[in-house]
Design an enzyme around this catalytic site. Structure first.
Site, PDB file in Angstrom:
ATOM      1  N   GLY A 184      -3.675  14.754  65.647  1.00  0.00           N
ATOM      2  CA  GLY A 184      -3.275  14.482  64.121  1.00  0.00           C
ATOM      3  C   GLY A 184      -4.160  13.486  63.338  1.00  0.00           C
ATOM      4  O   GLY A 184      -4.054  12.921  62.289  1.00  0.00           O
ATOM      5  N   ARG A 211       2.787  -0.729  43.791  1.00  0.00           N
ATOM      6  CA  ARG A 211       4.022  -1.611  43.331  1.00  0.00           C
ATOM      7  C   ARG A 211       4.493  -2.738  44.272  1.00  0.00           C
ATOM      8  O   ARG A 211       5.178  -3.281  43.925  1.00  0.00           O
ATOM      9  CB  ARG A 211       5.110  -0.447  43.315  1.00  0.00           C
ATOM     10  CG  ARG A 211       5.103   0.561  41.916  1.00  0.00           C
ATOM     11  CD  ARG A 211       6.233   1.527  41.971  1.00  0.00           C
ATOM     12  NE  ARG A 211       5.811   2.686  43.207  1.00  0.00           N
ATOM     13  CZ  ARG A 211       6.682   3.707  43.221  1.00  0.00           C
ATOM     14  NH1 ARG A 211       7.728   3.819  42.586  1.00  0.00           N
ATOM     15  NH2 ARG A 211       6.396   4.590  44.229  1.00  0.00           N
ATOM     16  N   ASP A 269      11.661   0.034  30.106  1.00  0.00           N
ATOM     17  CA  ASP A 269      12.126  -1.516  30.353  1.00  0.00           C
ATOM     18  C   ASP A 269      11.186  -2.559  29.824  1.00  0.00           C
ATOM     19  O   ASP A 269      10.283  -2.175  29.187  1.00  0.00           O
ATOM     20  CB  ASP A 269      11.931  -1.372  32.168  1.00  0.00           C
ATOM     21  CG  ASP A 269      10.343  -0.986  32.644  1.00  0.00           C
ATOM     22  OD1 ASP A 269       9.558  -1.340  31.821  1.00  0.00           O
ATOM     23  OD2 ASP A 269      10.310  -0.630  33.659  1.00  0.00           O
ATOM     24  N   LYS A 318      17.732  -2.499  31.160  1.00  0.00           N
ATOM     25  CA  LYS A 318      18.382  -2.126  32.345  1.00  0.00           C
ATOM     26  C   LYS A 318      18.365  -3.178  33.331  1.00  0.00           C
ATOM     27  O   LYS A 318      17.479  -3.794  33.357  1.00  0.00           O
ATOM     28  CB  LYS A 318      17.912  -0.731  32.923  1.00  0.00           C
ATOM     29  CG  LYS A 318      16.459  -0.958  33.628  1.00  0.00           C
ATOM     30  CD  LYS A 318      15.917   0.399  33.879  1.00  0.00           C
ATOM     31  CE  LYS A 318      14.552   0.208  34.678  1.00  0.00           C
ATOM     32  NZ  LYS A 318      13.631  -0.090  33.999  1.00  0.00           N
ATOM     33  N   ARG A 352      18.328  -3.127  37.753  1.00  0.00           N
ATOM     34  CA  ARG A 352      18.258  -2.176  38.664  1.00  0.00           C
ATOM     35  C   ARG A 352      18.730  -2.837  40.162  1.00  0.00           C
ATOM     36  O   ARG A 352      18.231  -3.724  40.796  1.00  0.00           O
ATOM     37  CB  ARG A 352      16.744  -1.953  39.063  1.00  0.00           C
ATOM     38  CG  ARG A 352      16.010  -1.256  40.077  1.00  0.00           C
ATOM     39  CD  ARG A 352      14.769  -1.275  40.362  1.00  0.00           C
ATOM     40  NE  ARG A 352      14.131  -0.930  39.083  1.00  0.00           N
ATOM     41  CZ  ARG A 352      13.394   0.212  38.720  1.00  0.00           C
ATOM     42  NH1 ARG A 352      13.982   1.272  39.530  1.00  0.00           N
ATOM     43  NH2 ARG A 352      12.739   0.600  37.482  1.00  0.00           N
ATOM     44  N   ASP A 361       5.581   5.532  29.977  1.00  0.00           N
ATOM     45  CA  ASP A 361       5.682   4.893  31.148  1.00  0.00           C
ATOM     46  C   ASP A 361       4.380   5.189  31.896  1.00  0.00           C
ATOM     47  O   ASP A 361       3.695   6.173  31.740  1.00  0.00           O
ATOM     48  CB  ASP A 361       6.982   5.278  32.039  1.00  0.00           C
ATOM     49  CG  ASP A 361       7.295   4.037  32.772  1.00  0.00           C
ATOM     50  OD1 ASP A 361       6.556   2.844  33.077  1.00  0.00           O
ATOM     51  OD2 ASP A 361       8.588   3.993  33.573  1.00  0.00           O
ATOM     52  N   ASP A 366       8.961   8.298  39.347  1.00  0.00           N
ATOM     53  CA  ASP A 366       9.230   8.407  40.747  1.00  0.00           C
ATOM     54  C   ASP A 366      10.201   9.465  40.688  1.00  0.00           C
ATOM     55  O   ASP A 366      10.017  10.738  40.994  1.00  0.00           O
ATOM     56  CB  ASP A 366       9.471   6.886  41.206  1.00  0.00           C
ATOM     57  CG  ASP A 366       9.332   7.144  42.811  1.00  0.00           C
ATOM     58  OD1 ASP A 366       9.275   8.112  43.162  1.00  0.00           O
ATOM     59  OD2 ASP A 366       9.423   5.810  43.480  1.00  0.00           O
ATOM     60  N   GLY A 412      12.946   9.695  38.939  1.00  0.00           N
ATOM     61  CA  GLY A 412      13.149  10.381  37.759  1.00  0.00           C
ATOM     62  C   GLY A 412      14.543   9.644  37.131  1.00  0.00           C
ATOM     63  O   GLY A 412      14.949  10.019  35.957  1.00  0.00           O
ATOM     64  N   GLY A 413      15.212   9.224  37.952  1.00  0.00           N
ATOM     65  CA  GLY A 413      16.386   8.594  37.785  1.00  0.00           C
ATOM     66  C   GLY A 413      16.526   7.624  36.406  1.00  0.00           C
ATOM     67  O   GLY A 413      17.258   7.716  35.701  1.00  0.00           O
TER      68      GLY A 413
END
Length: 315
Positions: A38, A96, A170, A194, A196, A220, A224, A226-227
């Site tokens: 691997g 991030r 946001d 919002k 989180r 944006d 990620d 999509g939520g």
């Protein structure tokens, strides 16, 4: 002037080939694979001595595999006496993780990756829409952070939008949304406030701005799961939005993203090709992809010719 050569790992082969086609060249001959256990295997099969080398490789999922491919390719090219090595990272993974949350014992992984790339011999980095622009300061080598917004904006202008309003999902995306709104005929802007409660879960609270009877354009840097996007679209439609379009540079689409988008009230999601889409995402009728190959090819040409990158985005 040293010969310019393009190489690519296995992360974004289609984008790499499109970039090569735009530059009227071919991808360099390199075997990038795996040993039986691997581990990453790389062999450069052509002379690169003194060359101006560009390695095209997003560090998207599988993030660690793609990152290791990139750094091992850099090492192979450095040991083969390449003149200058530019890492072209359309999507920069780990971006991030760019700061330590107060009182939390967590790493700043974006800095770790920057140090890793510098240590193996990267001379320059070309990337697209860094999640946080200050990540450029983590590097000890020059970083060109180019923007996908001109490509997205060009597509927006073809939509025949009815009384459009640009929406930031946001508070952190206000600067990006404001820039798009200004270029989109100086249209109005709205902001979604919002909370989180935990990673990848968000709850839309309220909308700052009047969206009733208008076409909404959510912008944006990435999508990620999509939520967040789907909840934002629901909130906009509940407040009278006519249509909702979502534009983002990086289509991460992890976890339950396909199902979220399939059941969403979003009229269309438009993304760029910095990350390959899964077959399931490709099958969704409300997802469309734009290519950044022309912009990245021009940036590579300018870097190779020692020309200005910022001039590409002067209006």
């Amino acid at each position: 002037m040293p010969d310019m050569k393009l190489f690519a790992g296995n992360a974004t082969p289609e984008l790499a080939q499109r970039i090569a086609n735009r530059l009227y060249t071919s991808l360099g001959d390199a075997a990038v694979g795996r040993f039986s256990d691997g581990e990453v295997s790389v062999q450069i099969n052509e002379n690169v001595r003194g060359g101006d080398i560009f390695i095209i490789q997003s560090t998207c999922a599988p993030t660690n595999d793609n990152l290791m491919e990139l750094v091992v390719m850099v090492d192979a090219l450095r040991r083969a006496s390449a003149g200058r090595i530019t890492a072209v990272i359309p999507y920069f993974g780990y971006a991030r993780q760019d700061r330590r949350v107060r009182s939390a014992r967590v790493p700043i992984t974006a800095k770790v990756v920057a140090d890793f790339l510098s240590s193996v011999g990267v001379d320059r980095v070309l990337t697209v829409d860094l999640h946080a622009e200050q990540i450029q300061g983590f590097f000890d080598v020059p970083v060109d952070n180019v923007f996908g917004s001109p490509i997205l904006l060009e597509d927006m202008l073809q939509l025949n939008l009815d009384n459009p309003i640009v929406v930031s999902p946001d508070i952190g995306g206000v600067v990006r949304a404001r820039a798009i709104a200004k270029l989109l005929n100086d249209t109005d802007m709205a902001i979604i406030d919002k909370r989180r409660p935990r990673a990848n879960v968000s709850q839309v609270m309220h909308i700052i701005g009047d969206v009733a009877g208008r076409d909404c354009v959510l912008v944006d840097d990435m999508i990620d799961t999509g939520g967040t996007l789907c909840k934002a679209a629901e909130a906009l439609k509940e407040r009278g939005a006519k249509r909702v379009f979502a534009y983002a540079t990086h289509p991460i689409f992890s976890g339950n993203a396909a199902n979220n988008l399939r059941n969403s009230v979003i009229d269309e999601v438009v993304v760029c090709d910095t990350i390959p889409l899964s077959d399931e995402i490709k099958s969704l009728p409300n997802v469309r992809t734009l290519t950044l190959s022309g912009m990245l090819a021009e940036a590579i040409r300018r870097i190779s010719n020692e020309e200005s990158i910022s001039a590409m985005f002067e209006h």
